[in-house]
Every structure is written in C-alpha cells, then in structure tokens.
Design an enzyme around this catalytic site. Structure first.
Site, PDB file in Angstrom:
ATOM      1  N   LYS A  46      32.633 -45.089  16.306  1.00 58.05           N
ATOM      2  CA  LYS A  46      31.589 -44.240  15.792  1.00 58.05           C
ATOM      3  C   LYS A  46      32.115 -42.838  15.440  1.00 58.05           C
ATOM      4  O   LYS A  46      31.521 -42.123  14.656  1.00 58.05           O
ATOM      5  CB  LYS A  46      30.472 -44.070  16.840  1.00 58.05           C
ATOM      6  N   GLU A 102      39.839 -41.640  10.212  1.00 60.45           N
ATOM      7  CA  GLU A 102      39.731 -41.687  11.671  1.00 60.45           C
ATOM      8  C   GLU A 102      39.426 -40.290  12.212  1.00 60.45           C
ATOM      9  O   GLU A 102      39.739 -39.286  11.563  1.00 60.45           O
ATOM     10  CB  GLU A 102      41.060 -42.244  12.237  1.00 60.45           C
ATOM     11  N   ILE A 104      40.359 -39.073  15.566  1.00 59.72           N
ATOM     12  CA  ILE A 104      41.443 -38.471  16.340  1.00 59.72           C
ATOM     13  C   ILE A 104      42.474 -39.532  16.715  1.00 59.72           C
ATOM     14  O   ILE A 104      42.109 -40.657  17.047  1.00 59.72           O
ATOM     15  CB  ILE A 104      40.853 -37.764  17.590  1.00 59.72           C
ATOM     16  N   VAL A 105      43.738 -39.168  16.610  1.00 59.47           N
ATOM     17  CA  VAL A 105      44.817 -40.051  17.054  1.00 59.47           C
ATOM     18  C   VAL A 105      45.429 -39.433  18.296  1.00 59.47           C
ATOM     19  O   VAL A 105      45.815 -38.263  18.293  1.00 59.47           O
ATOM     20  CB  VAL A 105      45.886 -40.226  15.951  1.00 59.47           C
ATOM     21  N   ASP A 106      45.492 -40.239  19.373  1.00 56.64           N
ATOM     22  CA  ASP A 106      46.095 -39.757  20.620  1.00 56.64           C
ATOM     23  C   ASP A 106      47.410 -40.510  20.845  1.00 56.64           C
ATOM     24  O   ASP A 106      48.455 -40.090  20.354  1.00 56.64           O
ATOM     25  CB  ASP A 106      45.096 -39.932  21.769  1.00 56.64           C
ATOM     26  N   GLY A 108      48.093 -43.385  19.552  1.00 56.57           N
ATOM     27  CA  GLY A 108      48.392 -44.105  18.322  1.00 56.57           C
ATOM     28  C   GLY A 108      48.137 -45.606  18.415  1.00 56.57           C
ATOM     29  O   GLY A 108      48.273 -46.321  17.429  1.00 56.57           O
ATOM     30  N   LYS A 134      46.392 -35.481  18.583  1.00 58.85           N
ATOM     31  CA  LYS A 134      46.473 -34.844  19.886  1.00 58.85           C
ATOM     32  C   LYS A 134      47.871 -34.856  20.469  1.00 58.85           C
ATOM     33  O   LYS A 134      48.281 -33.912  21.125  1.00 58.85           O
ATOM     34  CB  LYS A 134      45.584 -35.644  20.823  1.00 58.85           C
ATOM     35  N   ASP A 161      32.539 -37.898  20.951  1.00 60.56           N
ATOM     36  CA  ASP A 161      31.569 -37.911  22.053  1.00 60.56           C
ATOM     37  C   ASP A 161      32.227 -37.829  23.414  1.00 60.56           C
ATOM     38  O   ASP A 161      33.425 -38.018  23.569  1.00 60.56           O
ATOM     39  CB  ASP A 161      30.771 -39.215  22.016  1.00 60.56           C
TER      40      ASP A 161
HETATM   41  P1  5GP Z   1      44.613 -43.706  20.760  1.00 62.79           P
HETATM   42  O1  5GP Z   1      44.485 -45.175  20.562  1.00 62.79           O
HETATM   43  O2  5GP Z   1      45.322 -42.994  19.648  1.00 62.79           O
HETATM   44  O3  5GP Z   1      45.197 -43.341  22.103  1.00 62.79           O
HETATM   45  O4  5GP Z   1      43.154 -43.130  20.870  1.00 62.79           O
HETATM   46  C1  5GP Z   1      42.367 -42.931  19.776  1.00 62.79           C
HETATM   47  C2  5GP Z   1      40.898 -43.058  20.108  1.00 62.79           C
HETATM   48  O5  5GP Z   1      40.595 -42.533  21.407  1.00 62.79           O
HETATM   49  C3  5GP Z   1      40.085 -42.244  19.124  1.00 62.79           C
HETATM   50  O6  5GP Z   1      39.683 -43.037  18.052  1.00 62.79           O
HETATM   51  C4  5GP Z   1      38.927 -41.782  19.963  1.00 62.79           C
HETATM   52  O7  5GP Z   1      37.914 -42.769  19.934  1.00 62.79           O
HETATM   53  C5  5GP Z   1      39.452 -41.724  21.370  1.00 62.79           C
HETATM   54  N1  5GP Z   1      39.839 -40.360  21.778  1.00 62.79           N
HETATM   55  C6  5GP Z   1      41.083 -39.919  22.067  1.00 62.79           C
HETATM   56  N2  5GP Z   1      41.045 -38.633  22.461  1.00 62.79           N
HETATM   57  C7  5GP Z   1      39.740 -38.248  22.406  1.00 62.79           C
HETATM   58  C8  5GP Z   1      39.055 -37.010  22.707  1.00 62.79           C
HETATM   59  O8  5GP Z   1      39.622 -35.979  23.100  1.00 62.79           O
HETATM   60  N3  5GP Z   1      37.703 -37.027  22.536  1.00 62.79           N
HETATM   61  C9  5GP Z   1      37.019 -38.119  22.117  1.00 62.79           C
HETATM   62  N4  5GP Z   1      35.707 -38.002  21.997  1.00 62.79           N
HETATM   63  N5  5GP Z   1      37.640 -39.291  21.829  1.00 62.79           N
HETATM   64  C10 5GP Z   1      38.978 -39.353  21.968  1.00 62.79           C
END
Ligand code: 5GP
Length: 181
Positions: A46, A102, A104-106, A108, A134, A161
């Site tokens: 979302k 997208e 945010i990418v944390d 990945g 991030k 959120d």
């Molecule tokens: P990844 O797979 O890159 O570790 O995480 C990506 C997903 O984690 C994003 O699409 C998002 O849904 C969620 N996410 C990561 N960090 C945050 C954050 O600081 N706040 C929120 N609301 N969602 C996050």
C-alpha cells in the site's frame, strides 16, 4: 505550526521538499521515455499509493497505472526477506515499458523479488523508481530513480505507515523508537 502527533519524533522531509523532488523525478522520466510510447507505472501497495498518484499526475509521457501488493512473511527479523505476492497486475506487461514505483527500499529483498518476478514476464524494459532509500548496504538491485536517502529509523507519512496509521501525513516523519521497538 500545528502540534506533532505524540508518536512522531521529528519531521525528516517536508511536504514542499517531497513535492519538489517528485516533480524532478517526473521530469527525468519524461526525458528518458519521450520516444517510448505508452509506459506502465506499477505502484506497489500500500505504501506507494500516494507517491504513484502524485508522480502519475506530474508525468507528461503517456502512461497507464497498475498495482501490485507484496507482503513480507511474519514480523520477525529472522523471517524478513521472504516475500509473497498478495495482489497481481491486472494486465500482462510483455513488451511494455514498465516503471516500478516503490515507497522505500531498505534491505532490497522486496525489490529483488519484484525485479525477478517482473523480468520473468518479458517487458520491453523495466526500471525501478523508489522515493526513499534507507540502507546503503542493500542488495544489489538496480534503482534507476531515487528521491531521498533516509537514516535507519522507522518513517511514516506520505503513504508509509506504522500498523496502518499515519499514512496520510503530508511529510515524512521519524516515529518515536518506543512506539515501534
Ligand atoms: P526491504 O525488502 O527493502 O527490506 O523493505 C522494503 C519494504 O519494507 C518497503 O516496501 C516498506 O513496506 C517496508 N519498510 C521499510 N522501511 C520502512 C519504514 O521506515 N517505514 C515504513 N512505513 N515501511 C518501511
């Protein structure tokens, strides 16, 4: 200035700065796709629904909008990385120019999964646009358009959120650590 919600530590990126950067990204995409014909924006639900709407309205290149929804299994750090598809695209993307939108990418992991899944459908091209990034050590996924780098804190607002709250804040804010830890 109105009082901040008690869950919010501080504002990291203002509404004006977000809107300015979204316009810059739209201008970049317009330049890159000026001869591409119809483009497909794939918004990831979302969290990216507000970014997708704003980006779409600022684009001049002809495009359609579709959505996917992705979820990580469980809530524990151990299970992070396992990703599953909750909602798929309405239409095939074979031979289409696709831009994933997208929030945010944390690590990945999510983007890695999406990239592999969508490449398997043979689009004419696939680019990734994330408003926030991030983690400097995130997986080696190609990010073609990135809005802002963020510190390693939980952020909310502009579609993002915490437990389905705070999505409609117009800015990006850091959540107080005691709320999420
Ligand atoms: P990844 O797979 O890159 O570790 O995480 C990506 C997903 O984690 C994003 O699409 C998002 O849904 C969620 N996410 C990561 N960090 C945050 C954050 O600081 N706040 C929120 N609301 N969602 C996050």
């Amino acid at each position: 200035m109105t009082d901040l919600h008690p869950d919010i530590e501080r504002i990291l990126i203002s509404e004006d700065d977000i809107q300015r950067r979204v316009a810059e990204i739209a201008a970049e995409i317009d330049r890159d796709y000026k001869d591409a014909g119809q483009v497909v924006l794939v918004g990831i639900l979302k969290g990216a629904f507000i970014f997708t709407a704003d980006l779409s309205r600022k684009l001049s290149v002809p495009h359609s909008v579709d959505f996917m929804s992705i979820s990580s299994y469980g809530d524990t750090a151990e299970s992070a990385g396992a990703v599953r598809l909750i909602l798929d695209l309405r239409k095939p993307i074979t031979d289409r120019h696709v831009i994933v939108v997208e929030d945010i990418v944390d690590t990945g992991h999510t983007m890695n999964y999406l990239h592999q899944t969508l490449m398997g459908r043979n689009p004419a091209s696939l680019k990734i646009c994330s408003l926030f990034k991030k983690n400097r050590d995130s997986l080696d996924v190609p990010l073609d358009y990135v809005g802002f780098d963020l510190p390693d804190v939980w952020v909310v607002g502009y579609g993002l959120d915490y437990a389905d709250t705070h999505r409609t804040l117009p800015y990006i804010a850091e959540l107080k650590k005691e709320v999420y830890s």
